[in-house]
Every structure is written in C-alpha cells, then in structure tokens.
Motif scaffolding. Structure first.
Motif, PDB file in Angstrom:
ATOM      1  N   ARG A   4       0.832  -1.219   0.000  1.00 56.84           N
ATOM      2  CA  ARG A   4       0.000   0.000   0.000  1.00 56.84           C
ATOM      3  C   ARG A   4       0.852   1.249   0.000  1.00 56.84           C
ATOM      4  O   ARG A   4       2.013   1.256   0.433  1.00 56.84           O
ATOM      5  N   ALA A   6       0.104   5.178   1.412  1.00 54.92           N
ATOM      6  CA  ALA A   6      -0.902   5.785   2.292  1.00 54.92           C
ATOM      7  C   ALA A   6      -0.601   7.257   2.550  1.00 54.92           C
ATOM      8  O   ALA A   6      -0.156   7.627   3.634  1.00 54.92           O
ATOM      9  N   PRO A   7      -0.847   8.129   1.577  1.00 52.92           N
ATOM     10  CA  PRO A   7      -0.525   9.548   1.779  1.00 52.92           C
ATOM     11  C   PRO A   7      -1.521  10.263   2.685  1.00 52.92           C
ATOM     12  O   PRO A   7      -2.684   9.867   2.776  1.00 52.92           O
ATOM     13  N   SER A   8      -1.060  11.306   3.350  1.00 48.56           N
ATOM     14  CA  SER A   8      -1.939  12.213   4.093  1.00 48.56           C
ATOM     15  C   SER A   8      -2.214  13.395   3.176  1.00 48.56           C
ATOM     16  O   SER A   8      -1.264  14.024   2.705  1.00 48.56           O
ATOM     17  N   GLU A  40      -5.045   8.963   4.120  1.00 49.55           N
ATOM     18  CA  GLU A  40      -5.018   9.062   5.578  1.00 49.55           C
ATOM     19  C   GLU A  40      -5.413  10.484   5.984  1.00 49.55           C
ATOM     20  O   GLU A  40      -4.576  11.345   6.246  1.00 49.55           O
ATOM     21  N   TYR A 183      -2.932   8.088  14.463  1.00 44.63           N
ATOM     22  CA  TYR A 183      -2.303   7.492  13.269  1.00 44.63           C
ATOM     23  C   TYR A 183      -1.934   6.020  13.483  1.00 44.63           C
ATOM     24  O   TYR A 183      -2.273   5.155  12.664  1.00 44.63           O
ATOM     25  N   THR A 187      -3.814   3.252  11.083  1.00 43.24           N
ATOM     26  CA  THR A 187      -2.972   2.600  10.081  1.00 43.24           C
ATOM     27  C   THR A 187      -2.922   1.084  10.281  1.00 43.24           C
ATOM     28  O   THR A 187      -3.033   0.310   9.331  1.00 43.24           O
ATOM     29  N   ARG A 201       7.305   2.719   3.121  1.00 44.34           N
ATOM     30  CA  ARG A 201       7.084   4.121   3.513  1.00 44.34           C
ATOM     31  C   ARG A 201       8.424   4.742   3.870  1.00 44.34           C
ATOM     32  O   ARG A 201       9.460   4.060   3.915  1.00 44.34           O
ATOM     33  N   LEU A 205       9.437   6.673   9.701  1.00 44.81           N
ATOM     34  CA  LEU A 205       8.464   5.889  10.454  1.00 44.81           C
ATOM     35  C   LEU A 205       9.004   4.536  10.917  1.00 44.81           C
ATOM     36  O   LEU A 205       8.276   3.745  11.522  1.00 44.81           O
TER      37      LEU A 205
END
Ligand code: GLU
Length: 306
Positions: A4, A6-8, A40, A183, A187, A201, A205
């Motif tokens: 995946r 998963a951008p904000s 996200e 978050y 997530t 990612r 993180l």
C-alpha cells in the motif's frame, strides 16, 4: 495480500512522496502483490485546510505511471471501525500535555512503578494508575486522550533494509483528546483489515514499526513485511517540504518539466536508467533497488530557470 501507499492529503505530493510511492509500486508488484492506495485524512483540521488535495495526489500518482487496485479507501469514512477497535483495547485516559509528556519522559524511571526502562521519549505511564476521583477531576480540565496498555512489550520487526529493529512499546495514544483515532491505531487497523502484508514508507516511520507490529498482533493481524525507504531532503539536509520551492508536479509543470521527466528524476535518484518503463522495473534484479534506502538530496533551485 497487498502492498500500500498511504498519503496524508495535507499538501500536494512532493518529489520525496512521489519517490516513496514509486517504490511502493515497485516492491508490491515485484512481490506479486496488488498495490492499494489509502488516503489518511483523519486530521480534519489540516486536511480541511487543503481541499481537493487527495484527488490531486491520485492524479499525480497516475501521471508518473503508477496504477493501483480500487477502491481507494479514505480513513474519514471508517471512524466507526476505529471506534469499535479502540473500545476492545485495554486503554486508559491520559491528561498529560505534550510538554508534560516530554518532561516526564526525561525521567522515565521516576514515574513507572514497575521500574521498566523505556527508550528516550517514550511515555512513562504518568496517567496509568490515576484514581477514579483524580480522573474525574482532570476530565473537567481537558478531555483525555486514550493510551493502550502495552506493558513495555519488547518487539522485533524485520525491515528489508534496516534488518532487525527492536523496540520497547510504550503506552501509545490510540485516540486523541478530541476523539480522533491516532495514526498508529488507524494505520494498523486498516493494514490488517485490507490484507496488507507489505508496508513501504519513508524511514522516518521506522521507529513506529515495533509499536504497530505489537498492535497488529494484539488485533489478530499478521505483522507485515516492512520496507523503509530513504527520504528526500533539501540542500541543508532537512526533510523536503513544500516551502523548499518547486517540488510538486504542478510547480514543476509550470517550469516546463512534465510528469514523465519527473519520473525520470525519481528513477535516476535510485541509480536507475530514467527511461525505464514499468515492465522493465519488474524485470530488474533485486540489487537494482539497493539504493532505495538512501537519502535523496534535492536541490530545487537547480531547476528554477531565472
Ligand atoms: N500517512 C503517512 C504519511 O503520509 C504514512 C503512513 C504510513 O505509511 O504508515 O506520512
């Protein structure tokens, strides 16, 4: 089984985000996995200030040649799911301000009754054993966040580049004081429910991974394979941001650089031939991506023609 991205949706994707997305596509497809895209968007304050960004992010991903399996999931549509998961966890209310957490974290042993040594910056459990009366009093001052009791579990995860990463899991926040799921919670719930088995990612993180792996296990989900990749930084070595100049596709298009050219820069930053197409990326040997965990120093001034 899926990977995946998963951008904000708080601002347009910049070159570093696009490079991470490209790598998420590459690693998923090379592992025979579908790629999912998840928006996200739980931080309504920051997202609401930037309308239309999520759609532009999707358009930009497509413009650099990426595709993914629908549907695109938006976290803001799944609040009920997060609430039910949070309700099933062993949590406690925490009334500490950011400053109090930072101060308490400097002397962790002082406030932990069980004398467990937590890593620097970890929450030392200040509110873990408040009396009912004390909780009621503090609730009148401000609404509490919810922290999950993790009992300082030691968790080791495996990252494709960093290898074994071990962390002691502190009692981390799963819902903020205003009720927004945190978050780390959202997530992990989504990765589990969506069948995500590979997480690609930015390496900022990496340190959250033991926590997230712990929570995944608590919720009965498998721990995904982690692939933390290098961030893009500006000429001063600071993580790339919008204020660094022309770093989004829209900015670059205005300067005459189309999405195909930008894709070439992303590939070149990995030491790859900028003209490679998607099929060719899938045929390269694994070693071709050995630089994916290196930082990319982007000097945006370079392509601003006076
Ligand atoms: N939404 C996060 C971000 O844009 C990424 C979260 C993740 O990949 O786990 O930084």
């Amino acid at each position: 089984m899926a990977g995946r991205y998963a951008p904000s949706p708080t601002s347009d994707l910049h070159l570093g985000n696009l490079r991470t997305a490209l790598l998420a596509w590459v690693f998923a497809r090379r592992s025979g996995l579908r790629l999912l895209v998840r928006i996200e968007d739980l931080d309504q304050q920051r997202v609401g200030a930037a309308r239309g960004v999520a759609q532009r992010q999707l358009d930009d991903l497509a413009a650099i040649g990426l595709d993914w399996s629908p549907p695109v999931v938006r976290q803001s549509d799944r609040l009920g799911l997060y609430a039910s998961v949070i309700a099933g966890l062993d949590t406690y209310e925490c009334f500490c301000t950011r400053r109090e957490v930072a101060e308490a974290a400097q002397a962790p042993q002082a406030s932990r009754p069980d004398a467990v040594t937590l890593p620097e910056g970890a929450y030392p459990g200040t509110c873990a054993h408040l009396s009912g009366a004390e909780r009621a009093r503090r609730r009148r001052e401000r609404p509490g966040a919810l922290r999950v009791r993790a009992d300082a579990a030691t968790v080791t995860v495996h990252d494709r580049f960093a290898g074994e990463v071990t962390g002691i899991v502190d009692d981390f926040v799963v819902a903020r004081g205003d009720g927004t799921p945190a978050y780390n919670l959202a997530t992990v719930v989504d990765d589990g429910v969506q069948g995500v088995t590979q997480v690609v990612r930015g390496d900022d993180l990496l340190g959250s991974s033991p926590r997230q792996a712990w929570l995944a296990t608590q919720l009965g989900h498998p721990v995904p394979d982690y692939v933390h990749v290098g961030l893009a930084v500006n000429a001063r070595g600071v993580r790339l941001a919008k204020r660094d100049g022309a770093v989004s596709l829209a900015d670059l298009a205005a300067l005459g650089h189309d999405a195909g050219e930008v894709r070439g820069w992303l590939l070149a930053s990995l030491g790859l031939d900028p003209w490679l197409g998607n099929d060719e990326l899938l045929r390269l040997p694994d070693e071709a991506f050995a630089r994916a965990n290196e930082q990319w120093v982007v000097d945006a001034d370079e392509w601003v023609t006076p």
